[in-house]
Design a protein around this motif. Structure first.
Motif, PDB file in Angstrom:
ATOM      1  N   UNK A 130      -4.406 -47.448  28.955  1.00  0.00           N
ATOM      2  CA  UNK A 130      -4.796 -46.843  30.743  1.00  0.00           C
ATOM      3  C   UNK A 130      -5.146 -45.692  30.460  1.00  0.00           C
ATOM      4  N   UNK A 131      -6.334 -45.089  30.915  1.00  0.00           N
ATOM      5  CA  UNK A 131      -5.940 -43.972  31.002  1.00  0.00           C
ATOM      6  C   UNK A 131      -7.293 -43.234  32.249  1.00  0.00           C
ATOM      7  N   UNK A 132      -8.086 -44.153  32.153  1.00  0.00           N
ATOM      8  CA  UNK A 132      -8.771 -44.223  33.279  1.00  0.00           C
ATOM      9  C   UNK A 132      -9.098 -45.503  33.882  1.00  0.00           C
ATOM     10  N   UNK A 133      -9.719 -45.497  35.343  1.00  0.00           N
ATOM     11  CA  UNK A 133      -9.415 -46.474  36.465  1.00  0.00           C
ATOM     12  C   UNK A 133     -10.010 -45.935  37.097  1.00  0.00           C
ATOM     13  N   UNK A 134     -10.872 -46.681  38.386  1.00  0.00           N
ATOM     14  CA  UNK A 134     -11.125 -46.609  39.613  1.00  0.00           C
ATOM     15  C   UNK A 134     -10.620 -48.299  40.776  1.00  0.00           C
ATOM     16  N   UNK A 135     -10.781 -47.439  41.961  1.00  0.00           N
ATOM     17  CA  UNK A 135      -9.787 -48.537  42.396  1.00  0.00           C
ATOM     18  C   UNK A 135     -11.343 -48.742  43.650  1.00  0.00           C
ATOM     19  N   UNK A 136     -11.266 -49.913  43.989  1.00  0.00           N
ATOM     20  CA  UNK A 136     -12.140 -50.748  44.638  1.00  0.00           C
ATOM     21  C   UNK A 136     -11.969 -51.484  45.816  1.00  0.00           C
ATOM     22  N   UNK A 151     -13.626 -47.164  22.934  1.00  0.00           N
ATOM     23  CA  UNK A 151     -13.088 -47.743  24.476  1.00  0.00           C
ATOM     24  C   UNK A 151     -13.602 -47.157  25.554  1.00  0.00           C
ATOM     25  N   UNK A 152     -14.092 -45.638  25.242  1.00  0.00           N
ATOM     26  CA  UNK A 152     -14.072 -44.138  25.922  1.00  0.00           C
ATOM     27  C   UNK A 152     -15.518 -44.337  27.202  1.00  0.00           C
ATOM     28  N   UNK A 153     -15.624 -46.155  27.870  1.00  0.00           N
ATOM     29  CA  UNK A 153     -16.173 -46.729  28.684  1.00  0.00           C
ATOM     30  C   UNK A 153     -16.073 -47.834  29.547  1.00  0.00           C
ATOM     31  N   UNK A 154     -16.584 -48.672  30.564  1.00  0.00           N
ATOM     32  CA  UNK A 154     -15.877 -49.537  30.785  1.00  0.00           C
ATOM     33  C   UNK A 154     -16.696 -51.092  30.246  1.00  0.00           C
ATOM     34  N   UNK A 155     -18.333 -50.700  29.924  1.00  0.00           N
ATOM     35  CA  UNK A 155     -18.461 -51.178  28.699  1.00  0.00           C
ATOM     36  C   UNK A 155     -17.936 -51.473  27.769  1.00  0.00           C
ATOM     37  N   UNK A 156     -17.632 -50.249  26.711  1.00  0.00           N
ATOM     38  CA  UNK A 156     -17.775 -50.110  25.745  1.00  0.00           C
ATOM     39  C   UNK A 156     -15.625 -51.080  25.219  1.00  0.00           C
ATOM     40  N   UNK A 186     -11.421 -51.293  38.672  1.00  0.00           N
ATOM     41  CA  UNK A 186     -11.902 -51.228  37.204  1.00  0.00           C
ATOM     42  C   UNK A 186     -10.909 -50.441  36.811  1.00  0.00           C
ATOM     43  N   UNK A 187     -10.820 -50.516  35.012  1.00  0.00           N
ATOM     44  CA  UNK A 187     -10.887 -50.274  34.090  1.00  0.00           C
ATOM     45  C   UNK A 187     -11.801 -49.327  33.082  1.00  0.00           C
ATOM     46  N   UNK A 188     -11.930 -48.228  33.535  1.00  0.00           N
ATOM     47  CA  UNK A 188     -13.110 -47.279  33.203  1.00  0.00           C
ATOM     48  C   UNK A 188     -12.948 -46.986  30.938  1.00  0.00           C
ATOM     49  N   UNK A 227     -14.688 -54.611  32.425  1.00  0.00           N
ATOM     50  CA  UNK A 227     -13.227 -55.547  32.572  1.00  0.00           C
ATOM     51  C   UNK A 227     -12.578 -54.687  34.687  1.00  0.00           C
ATOM     52  N   UNK A 228     -11.818 -56.014  35.428  1.00  0.00           N
ATOM     53  CA  UNK A 228     -11.634 -55.254  36.295  1.00  0.00           C
ATOM     54  C   UNK A 228      -9.961 -56.286  37.081  1.00  0.00           C
TER      55      UNK A 228
END
Length: 200
Positions: A37-43, A130-135, A99-101, A85-86
Motif C-alpha cells: 500500500x502506497x496511497x490511502x485516504x481517510x474518511x 494498480x496505480x488508482x483505486x479502480x485499477x 480508501x486504498x488508492x 476498496x475500503x
DNA sequence: GGCCCGATCGTCT
DNA sequence: GACGATCGGGCCA
C-alpha cells in the motif's frame, strides 16, 4: 503477521497512516495476489466529514458496511464500472473507513495482468496495473462479492510490515470531493513519498 | 505532458 | 432523473 482487529479499531486517519507500507493480500482459487500500500485516504470518524458516504444520507443499503466495527471491507461501485476498496475503521456504528488508492504489485502479477485485461505484451509499465483505486480493485480481483468480508479472516487480509517513518509521508487533500464543503481541504490523503506507484 | 469526453449503472432525490 | 472517493482513448502540443 496478519493485522488484527485492534489495528482497525482506531480513528481512520491513524489507521490510514499505519496502512502505508503494509501488504494487501487476496487468496484466490488461482493463487495469491498481493501489493504494498502506497496511497490511502481517510474518511469519516469523529470529525465532521461531508465527503464520507455516511455523512449525508445516514445508514443505507449501500453504505451499511461502513457502520460495521473496524476490520471489515466496504466496497462500492463508482461511475458504473469500477470498484473502490475500503477498510472499515473505528467502532461499530461509526461510519469511517480508509480508501486504498494505490498499491505496488508484489505477488501474482500474472493474475493482475489477466484481471486487468491486459495482453501480456501490453505491460511495458507494471505501474499501470494498480496505480488508482479502480485499477487496484480490478487487479486484485475485488468486486461487490467482497462486500462486508472480514479482513481478520483468511481470504482477504493485510499483512504487517515495517512502519514508515513520518518524514517519508506526505499529507495532501483528497481527490474528487469538491462537493464536501470545508472537508474538501482536510489533508487526509496520505502518500508514500517518491513511490512510483501513486495514482495519477 | 495536457485537456476533453464517453463509458456505464446503482444509488439517492 | 442526475451523478459519482474513475479510467482509457483521442486529440493537440
Amino acid at each position: 503477521m496478519k493485522l488484527k482487529r485492534s489495528f482497525y479499531l482506531r480513528q481512520p486517519l491513524e489507521v490510514a497512516r499505519d496502512l502505508l507500507g503494509k501488504h494487501l493480500i487476496h487468496i484466490t482459487p488461482k493463487g495469491k495476489i498481493s501489493g504494498r500500500i502506497v496511497e490511502v485516504e481517510a474518511y469519516g470518524g469523529e470529525d465532521q466529514d461531508l465527503a464520507c458516504h455516511g455523512a449525508n444520507s445516514g445508514r443505507t443499503e449501500r453504505n451499511k458496511a461502513l457502520y460495521d466495527k473496524g476490520g471489515f471491507i466496504y466496497i462500492y461501485l463508482i461511475y458504473g464500472m469500477y470498484h473502490c476498496f475500503n477498510a472499515v475503521t473505528s467502532g461499530k456504528d461509526i461510519p469511517a473507513a480508509v480508501l486504498v488508492r494505490s498499491i505496488e504489485p508484489v505477488e501474482g502479477i500474472d493474475l493482475m495482468i489477466k484481471n486487468r485485461g491486459f495482453r501480456k505484451n501490453d505491460v511495458r509499465n507494471i505501474v499501470k496495473l494498480t496505480n488508482g483505486p479502480g485499477k487496484l480493485s480490478q487487479a486484485m480481483g475485488f468486486g461487490k462479492n467482497c462486500y462486508g468480508i472480514d479482513l481478520c479472516g483468511n481470504k482477504i487480509f493485510i499483512k504487517d510490515a515495517k512502519s514508515i517513518p513520518e518524514e517519508n509521508i506526505s499529507y495532501t487533500s483528497r481527490i474528487n470531493i469538491d462537493y464536501a464543503g470545508k472537508a474538501k481541504n482536510y489533508p487526509w490523503r496520505l502518500i508514500l513519498n517518491n513511490s512510483k506507484f501513486l495514482s495519477v
